[in-house]
Design a protein around this motif. Structure first.
Motif, mmCIF file in Angstrom:
data_model
loop_
_atom_site.group_PDB
_atom_site.id
_atom_site.type_symbol
_atom_site.label_atom_id
_atom_site.label_comp_id
_atom_site.label_asym_id
_atom_site.label_seq_id
_atom_site.Cartn_x
_atom_site.Cartn_y
_atom_site.Cartn_z
ATOM 1 N N ASN A 49 -105.252 -18.716 -62.609
ATOM 2 C CA ASN A 49 -103.914 -18.421 -63.120
ATOM 3 C C ASN A 49 -102.879 -18.440 -61.990
ATOM 4 O O ASN A 49 -101.793 -19.007 -62.137
ATOM 5 N N ILE A 50 -103.234 -17.829 -60.874
ATOM 6 C CA ILE A 50 -102.312 -17.771 -59.740
ATOM 7 C C ILE A 50 -102.111 -19.161 -59.148
ATOM 8 O O ILE A 50 -100.984 -19.552 -58.800
ATOM 9 N N GLY A 51 -103.191 -19.912 -59.040
ATOM 10 C CA GLY A 51 -103.090 -21.269 -58.492
ATOM 11 C C GLY A 51 -102.206 -22.177 -59.345
ATOM 12 O O GLY A 51 -101.354 -22.898 -58.825
ATOM 13 N N ARG A 52 -102.405 -22.140 -60.647
ATOM 14 C CA ARG A 52 -101.578 -22.960 -61.548
ATOM 15 C C ARG A 52 -100.122 -22.528 -61.507
ATOM 16 O O ARG A 52 -99.214 -23.361 -61.566
ATOM 17 N N ALA A 53 -99.912 -21.221 -61.446
ATOM 18 C CA ALA A 53 -98.536 -20.722 -61.385
ATOM 19 C C ALA A 53 -97.837 -21.232 -60.129
ATOM 20 O O ALA A 53 -96.667 -21.624 -60.161
ATOM 21 N N ALA A 54 -98.561 -21.254 -59.022
ATOM 22 C CA ALA A 54 -97.967 -21.654 -57.751
ATOM 23 C C ALA A 54 -97.533 -23.120 -57.758
ATOM 24 O O ALA A 54 -96.437 -23.463 -57.295
ATOM 25 N N ILE A 55 -98.374 -23.994 -58.296
ATOM 26 C CA ILE A 55 -98.069 -25.429 -58.223
ATOM 27 C C ILE A 55 -97.013 -25.865 -59.243
ATOM 28 O O ILE A 55 -96.625 -27.038 -59.262
ATOM 29 N N LEU A 56 -96.538 -24.940 -60.048
ATOM 30 C CA LEU A 56 -95.441 -25.279 -60.958
ATOM 31 C C LEU A 56 -94.103 -25.398 -60.223
ATOM 32 O O LEU A 56 -93.115 -25.858 -60.805
ATOM 33 N N GLY A 57 -94.078 -24.976 -58.962
ATOM 34 C CA GLY A 57 -92.803 -25.068 -58.255
ATOM 35 C C GLY A 57 -92.909 -25.166 -56.755
ATOM 36 O O GLY A 57 -92.106 -25.837 -56.107
ATOM 37 N N GLN A 58 -93.925 -24.497 -56.166
ATOM 38 C CA GLN A 58 -93.998 -24.438 -54.715
ATOM 39 C C GLN A 58 -94.365 -25.799 -54.126
ATOM 40 O O GLN A 58 -95.479 -26.278 -54.229
#
Length: 430
Positions: free
Chosen positions: A366-375
């Motif tokens: 969940n954290i990994g997917r959230a990160a690659i949405l913008g970072q």
């Protein structure tokens, strides 16, 4: 103390360039050196700076010869037929041109490389924009949105870094995000429609037949090599394939391609020197910024400021918001591209965030997917910490501050749209 120095370094750097108090090059060099003196001795600081510059040297060399190569191809007339064909299809309609720019940006970024995307799209489209009087900010911004959203692909840098740092397969991170990514691309097309409609309102639809042979100056016409069009096209295609397949290190590929192109198109040594001199200004500007950026990242990494900033961010997260960590990471991921390099974020910040979130039952996926949405996806073409950003700006001839002001909200909107869809489809769960 280190985290305070780090945040001060970033804040003052952004203030100076956004307010246009000093040039980007001066800010990249002087700000980190000044604050670095408060965190280490002079000898160690020099070592950090040298390591930072050495680290970006291959990128600087690649960009130098890439600019020379594509500049030479443009001078020889490789893009003339493409631009003429596009002009005939869009019939001078700025709306169609901007939307076409978005699609071209998406397609050319299939290889996951920002540098190659900008090197292909900007030189090909810039003459068209200038001929119609369209804004170069619209060109740079539209390409940035397209490339940024496409940068989520598994072979792109952010997803690969996130997968490595969290010990998760790249496909496991990416596949559930496909619907969100598609939604992001649709949003980009919507934004390009809005920007294009504004340009149409401002300029109108210009009905004309654009003939490059009539528009070129005498010197430009003399430099054209229409008989070598197909040979130049073949050389360019082979070069791009070599870049994607990584047959050789990228700097070497561009060095060889440029040398071959130079000899084929301009056998006379005097003509060769003229072609190099013509591209020198743009090339030197971009390359000097790249090496200056090496000083910036070298000092922040070497002094430990980046690590300290990462720990500070984790410390300020209230315990009550722990279960919302994925949402927090997703929403903040794009703006943090302006603060953290991809390596600093994905290998320094992300593992700590993931470990913290796991205490509240939020999985690393969940954290990994959230990160690659913008970072360093939607955020990378706006970040002063990436070489590709300066390549985009140099090719389009726009200022970083103007580019950020123009496209930041739209890029942040892309991340928000993808975040909403990711939660709706279950790719990210609270």
């Amino acid at each position: 103390m280190l985290s305070i120095l780090g945040f001060l370094t970033i804040a003052i750097f952004l203030y100076l360039i956004l307010s246009k108090r000093v040039s980007v090059i001066a800010a990249l060099i002087l700000v980190p050196v000044f604050f670095g003196l408060f965190s280490t001795d002079l000898k160690s600081l020099g070592t950090m700076i040298l390591e930072g510059v050495t680290g970006v040297a291959p990128t600087g060399i690649m960009l130098a010869f890439a600019i020379l190569f594509f500049g030479l191809m443009s001078k020889a007339g490789l893009f003339d037929p493409i631009i003429s064909t596009v002009l005939k299809l869009v019939k001078g309609d700025p709306l169609k041109i901007v939307m076409g720019t978005a699609v071209i940006g998406m397609v050319t970024h299939l290889d996951g490389s920002g540098a190659s995307t900008f090197l292909i799209t900007i030189p090909a489209l810039l003459p068209l924009y200038e001929r119609l009087g369209m804004s170069r900010l619209v060109l740079a911004g539209t390409v940035a949105l397209s490339a940024g959203t496409m940068n989520i692909v598994p072979w792109g840098g952010p997803t690969a870094r996130a997968a490595s740092s969290l010990g998760i397969d790249a496909a496991t991170l990416f596949n559930p995000l496909i619907p969100a990514m598609i939604a992001g691309l649709i949003w980009v097309l919507f934004v390009s429609y809005i920007l294009g409609k504004r340009e149409r309102t401002r300029l109108g639809i210009q009905a004309f037949q654009y003939d490059f042979s009539q528009e070129l100056s005498e010197d430009e016409a003399r430099a054209r090599r229409p008989k070598l069009l197909w040979l130049n096209l073949l050389l360019t295609i082979v070069t791009i394939i070599a870049l994607v397949k990584i047959w050789l290190p990228l700097p070497i590929i561009f060095m060889i391609a440029f040398a071959i192109a130079l000899v084929i198109n301009y056998p006379n040594p005097k003509d060769q020197q003229e072609r190099i001199t013509e591209q020198a200004t743009g090339m030197v500007t971009v390359v000097t910024i790249i090496f200056a950026a090496g000083i910036f990242t070298g000092v922040l990494t070497g002094t430990g400021m980046i690590e300290a900033m990462a720990n500070s961010l984790v410390d300020i997260i209230p315990e009550s918001t722990g279960s919302f960590m994925a949402m927090i990471v997703a929403v903040t991921s794009m703006p943090l591209s302006l603060v953290f390099t991809p390596d600093a974020y994905y290998f320094g910040v992300l593992p700590v965030l993931s470990e913290t979130a796991s205490a509240y039952g939020v999985s690393p996926e969940n954290i990994g997917r959230a990160a690659i949405l913008g970072q360093m996806t939607t955020g990378f073409p706006l970040s002063p910490l990436t070489a590709a950003t300066f390549l985009l700006l140099g090719l389009a001839r726009v200022e970083l501050a103007d580019h950020q002001r123009f496209i930041f909200i739209w890029a942040f909107g892309t991340t928000i749209v993808m975040t909403i869809v990711a939660f709706a489809t279950g790719a990210i769960a609270i």
